[in-house]
Enzyme design. Structure first.
Site, mmCIF file in Angstrom:
data_model
loop_
_atom_site.group_PDB
_atom_site.id
_atom_site.type_symbol
_atom_site.label_atom_id
_atom_site.label_comp_id
_atom_site.label_asym_id
_atom_site.label_seq_id
_atom_site.Cartn_x
_atom_site.Cartn_y
_atom_site.Cartn_z
ATOM 1 N N ASN A 9 2.374 -1.766 -1.289
ATOM 2 C CA ASN A 9 1.230 -1.030 -1.827
ATOM 3 C C ASN A 9 2.058 0.055 -2.533
ATOM 4 O O ASN A 9 2.378 0.863 -1.410
ATOM 5 C CB ASN A 9 0.057 -0.617 -0.900
ATOM 6 N N LYS A 11 1.304 2.572 -4.098
ATOM 7 C CA LYS A 11 0.418 3.578 -4.596
ATOM 8 C C LYS A 11 0.941 4.179 -5.901
ATOM 9 O O LYS A 11 1.257 3.531 -6.603
ATOM 10 C CB LYS A 11 0.742 4.692 -3.436
ATOM 11 N N HIS A 94 -9.086 0.718 -0.494
ATOM 12 C CA HIS A 94 -7.941 1.481 0.335
ATOM 13 C C HIS A 94 -8.438 2.660 0.620
ATOM 14 O O HIS A 94 -9.251 3.583 0.133
ATOM 15 C CB HIS A 94 -6.567 1.821 -0.620
ATOM 16 N N GLU A 96 -7.452 5.500 0.883
ATOM 17 C CA GLU A 96 -7.183 6.770 -0.113
ATOM 18 C C GLU A 96 -8.149 6.696 -1.275
ATOM 19 O O GLU A 96 -8.593 7.648 -1.693
ATOM 20 C CB GLU A 96 -5.681 6.621 -0.619
ATOM 21 N N GLU A 166 -6.259 -0.873 8.220
ATOM 22 C CA GLU A 166 -5.164 0.267 8.274
ATOM 23 C C GLU A 166 -5.954 1.438 8.930
ATOM 24 O O GLU A 166 -6.543 2.078 8.180
ATOM 25 C CB GLU A 166 -4.828 0.615 6.589
ATOM 26 N N GLY A 172 1.351 6.755 6.364
ATOM 27 C CA GLY A 172 2.051 7.558 6.001
ATOM 28 C C GLY A 172 2.649 8.683 7.237
ATOM 29 O O GLY A 172 3.152 9.671 6.689
ATOM 30 N N SER A 213 2.229 2.719 8.574
ATOM 31 C CA SER A 213 3.689 3.167 8.907
ATOM 32 C C SER A 213 4.338 1.858 9.446
ATOM 33 O O SER A 213 5.103 1.688 10.583
ATOM 34 C CB SER A 213 3.625 4.220 10.077
#
Ligand code: 13P
Length: 254
Positions: A9, A11, A94, A96, A166, A172, A213
């Site tokens: 991904n 992003k 996702h 985000e 996730e 991250g 991560s």
């Protein structure tokens, strides 16, 4: 046997030119690893170039989002039908998008249905944030997200969906979930919920990724766990060396 799937991904990273150069470099390096399904998910504007560059290779292409409608007055959005010939996968829900763009469980469910209707493989993200984790509500929350995501999806279609667990606190941050924790949520919680919905036999065919991560150092131990069938990879998928190493290590596990 579930074939492991590693998806990058990207992003909001890489220009179209950078994206094409990256996949042109990547494709020959990973051509031999047939035991792993490989996907890259660039931003929409890079899909045509990347799809063209990867034609005839075994690397799949995914989008990072879709709208659920067929077309219409939805400024800034992209419909599943528009990805025809450009992408075979799409990341849906996702964290985000849930966090910054207000994406709800209901929207996620509608997007999965649109993806399936257009022959795309949805990669559906679920996962708890740090506060929820510390409050001990991970299992209830993730199970609820899975139920909402699969609402109205038949037992025939369910195996076409990939789920990515996730944990938001791991994305991250460099803090990967331990292999035991990742495997427990992927297995007991995600696959357990799918078994409740569709029966154990169907649940056993659905691929469940870990994300957060993941990198070339921890992928081996994560992939060795029985309920983890791949990874959704952010930062490490932007680097040729790291992503290639992760594919090689996963292939070696098969
Ligand atoms: P990182 O691998 O950068 O933590 O990102 C994970 C992720 O969000 C993939 O969708």
């Amino acid at each position: 046997m579930r074939k492991p799937i590693l998806a990058g991904n990207w992003k909001m990273n890489k220009t179209p030119a950078e994206a094409v150069a990256f996949v042109e470099g990547l494709a020959p390096l990973v051509a031999g690893y047939e035991g792993v399904e490989i996907v890259v998910c660039p931003p929409f504007v890079s899909l045509p170039g990347v799809a063209h560059a990867l034609r005839g290779t075994r690397i799949g292409v995914g989008a990072q989002n879709i709208h659920w409608a067929e077309n219409g007055a939805y400024t800034g959005e992209v419909a599943a039908a528009m990805l025809q010939g450009l992408a075979g996968y799409v990341i849906i829900g996702h964290s985000e998008r849930r966090q910054y763009f207000g994406e709800t469980d209901e929207a996620v469910n509608k997007k999965i249905k649109a993806a399936l209707a257009h022959g795309l493989t949805p990669i559906v993200c679920v996962g708890e944030d740090l506060a929820q984790n510390e409050a001990g509500v991970t299992d209830t929350l993730v199970s609820g997200q899975v139920r909402a995501a699969f609402a109205g999806i038949s037992a025939d279609d369910a195996p076409r969906v990939v789920v990515a667990y996730e944990p938001i606190w791991a994305i991250g941050t460099g803090k990967t979930a331990t292999k035991e924790v990742a495997n427990r949520v992927c297995g007991a919680v995600v696959r357990g919920t799918l078994a409740d919905l569709y029966g154990a036999e169907v649940a056993a065919t659905i691929r469940i990724q870990y994300g957060g991560s993941a990198n070339e150092k921890n992928i081996g131990e994560l992939m060795a766990m029985p309920d983890i069938d791949g990874a959704l990879i952010g930062g490490a998928s932007l680097k040729t060396d790291a992503f290639t190493a992760m594919i090689r290590i996963t292939a070696a596990k098969e």
